[in-house]
Design a protein around this motif. Sequence first.
Motif, short mmCIF file in Angstrom:
data_model
loop_
_atom_site.label_atom_id
_atom_site.label_comp_id
_atom_site.label_asym_id
_atom_site.label_seq_id
_atom_site.Cartn_x
_atom_site.Cartn_y
_atom_site.Cartn_z
N GLN A 104 0.89 -0.83 0.07
CA GLN A 104 0.02 -0.10 0.36
C GLN A 104 0.85 1.09 0.19
OE1 GLN A 104 -2.48 -0.89 3.12
NE2 GLN A 104 -4.01 -1.58 2.36
N GLY A 105 1.85 1.58 0.57
CA GLY A 105 2.90 2.58 0.96
C GLY A 105 3.58 2.87 -0.87
N ALA A 106 3.54 2.08 -1.12
CA ALA A 106 4.60 2.17 -2.70
C ALA A 106 3.35 2.17 -3.39
CB ALA A 106 5.61 0.34 -3.13
N ALA A 107 2.21 2.30 -3.49
CA ALA A 107 1.15 2.11 -4.13
C ALA A 107 1.53 3.11 -5.22
CB ALA A 107 0.00 1.61 -4.19
N THR A 108 1.59 4.58 -4.36
CA THR A 108 1.68 5.86 -4.83
C THR A 108 2.96 5.95 -5.89
OG1 THR A 108 0.21 6.52 -3.76
CG2 THR A 108 1.26 8.53 -4.51
N THR A 109 3.96 5.62 -5.38
CA THR A 109 5.10 5.87 -6.15
C THR A 109 4.97 5.26 -7.37
OG1 THR A 109 6.67 6.60 -3.80
CG2 THR A 109 7.53 5.56 -5.87
N CYS A 110 4.24 3.94 -6.75
CA CYS A 110 4.98 3.44 -8.12
C CYS A 110 3.54 3.43 -9.08
CB CYS A 110 4.46 2.03 -8.46
SG CYS A 110 5.58 0.56 -6.97
N TYR A 111 2.35 4.57 -8.98
CA TYR A 111 1.22 5.03 -10.06
C TYR A 111 2.48 6.01 -10.40
CZ TYR A 111 -2.78 7.47 -11.47
OH TYR A 111 -3.33 8.28 -11.81
N VAL A 112 2.93 7.02 -9.95
CA VAL A 112 3.55 8.51 -10.23
C VAL A 112 4.75 7.40 -11.25
CG1 VAL A 112 4.66 10.51 -9.78
CG2 VAL A 112 2.72 9.54 -8.33
N THR A 113 5.34 6.46 -11.11
CA THR A 113 6.13 6.97 -11.63
C THR A 113 6.28 5.93 -12.88
OG1 THR A 113 7.92 5.62 -9.13
CG2 THR A 113 9.01 4.99 -11.79
N LEU A 114 5.39 5.20 -13.32
CA LEU A 114 4.74 4.64 -14.09
C LEU A 114 3.66 4.74 -14.72
CD1 LEU A 114 5.51 0.78 -12.73
CD2 LEU A 114 7.14 2.15 -14.19
N SER A 115 3.01 5.56 -14.11
CA SER A 115 1.55 5.69 -15.52
C SER A 115 1.87 6.51 -16.58
CB SER A 115 0.20 6.23 -14.20
OG SER A 115 -1.25 6.66 -15.18
N GLY A 143 6.08 19.17 -10.21
CA GLY A 143 5.74 19.92 -8.70
C GLY A 143 4.57 19.70 -8.39
N LYS A 144 3.94 18.08 -8.21
CA LYS A 144 2.17 18.03 -8.13
C LYS A 144 3.13 17.45 -6.74
CE LYS A 144 0.51 20.42 -11.34
NZ LYS A 144 -0.56 21.85 -10.28
N TYR A 145 1.99 16.71 -6.45
CA TYR A 145 2.10 16.31 -4.51
C TYR A 145 0.55 15.19 -4.82
CZ TYR A 145 1.05 14.58 0.09
OH TYR A 145 2.00 13.64 1.21
N CYS A 149 -0.78 19.73 -0.77
CA CYS A 149 0.41 19.57 0.55
C CYS A 149 -0.12 20.40 1.53
CB CYS A 149 1.71 19.60 0.20
SG CYS A 149 2.25 20.99 -0.64
N SER A 150 0.83 20.61 2.67
CA SER A 150 0.27 20.96 4.18
C SER A 150 1.13 22.68 3.17
CB SER A 150 0.41 20.93 5.20
OG SER A 150 1.67 20.94 5.22
N SER A 151 0.29 23.52 4.23
CA SER A 151 1.02 24.75 4.35
C SER A 151 2.43 25.07 4.76
CB SER A 151 -0.40 25.90 5.05
OG SER A 151 0.15 25.51 6.38
N MET A 152 2.71 24.27 5.18
CA MET A 152 4.43 24.04 6.39
C MET A 152 4.91 23.75 5.32
SD MET A 152 3.78 22.34 9.80
CE MET A 152 5.69 21.98 9.94
N ALA A 153 4.41 23.00 4.44
CA ALA A 153 5.54 22.28 3.07
C ALA A 153 5.98 23.43 2.12
CB ALA A 153 4.67 21.33 2.13
N ASN A 154 5.26 24.21 1.87
CA ASN A 154 5.36 25.29 1.37
C ASN A 154 6.06 26.60 1.86
OD1 ASN A 154 4.21 24.42 -1.46
ND2 ASN A 154 2.10 24.51 -0.57
N ASP A 155 6.31 26.55 3.06
CA ASP A 155 7.11 27.24 4.03
C ASP A 155 8.02 27.89 3.47
OD1 ASP A 155 8.05 28.91 6.20
OD2 ASP A 155 6.46 28.71 7.46
N VAL A 156 8.69 28.69 2.79
CA VAL A 156 10.20 29.07 2.30
C VAL A 156 11.68 28.99 3.89
CG1 VAL A 156 11.56 30.59 1.40
CG2 VAL A 156 9.33 29.96 0.52
N THR A 157 11.34 29.97 4.65
CA THR A 157 11.16 29.76 5.92
C THR A 157 11.04 28.80 6.91
OG1 THR A 157 10.45 32.61 6.13
CG2 THR A 157 11.81 30.71 8.62
#
Length: 85
Positions: A21-32, A40-42, A51-59
């Motif tokens: 289940q943990g690998a499903a998204t990685t495989c999908y994004v890599t192979l689809s 640049g998408k999450y 993604c959360s606002s923290m992920a876009n916080d440059v500081t």
Amino acid sequence: MLCIQELSRLVLSEITEALLQGAATTCYVTLSPQIVGVIGKYFADRNETHCSSMANDVTLAWKLLNQSRALVNKRLLTLPLGTKT
């Protein structure tokens, strides 16, 4: 009472399922083919999401970078000369 073999099989099957289940998204994004050229998408659970606002916080990003550099440098300085990491 479960014998050790049955208990081991049960635990391993749960771990294996979690890994898949943990690998499903990685495989999908890599192979689809649907994702070709997308950058640049999450993604989570095989779906594009925000993604959360923290992920876009440059500081915070700079703080993380500087702390990571400090930890790596500290580790490198404590290794004996010639040690491979």
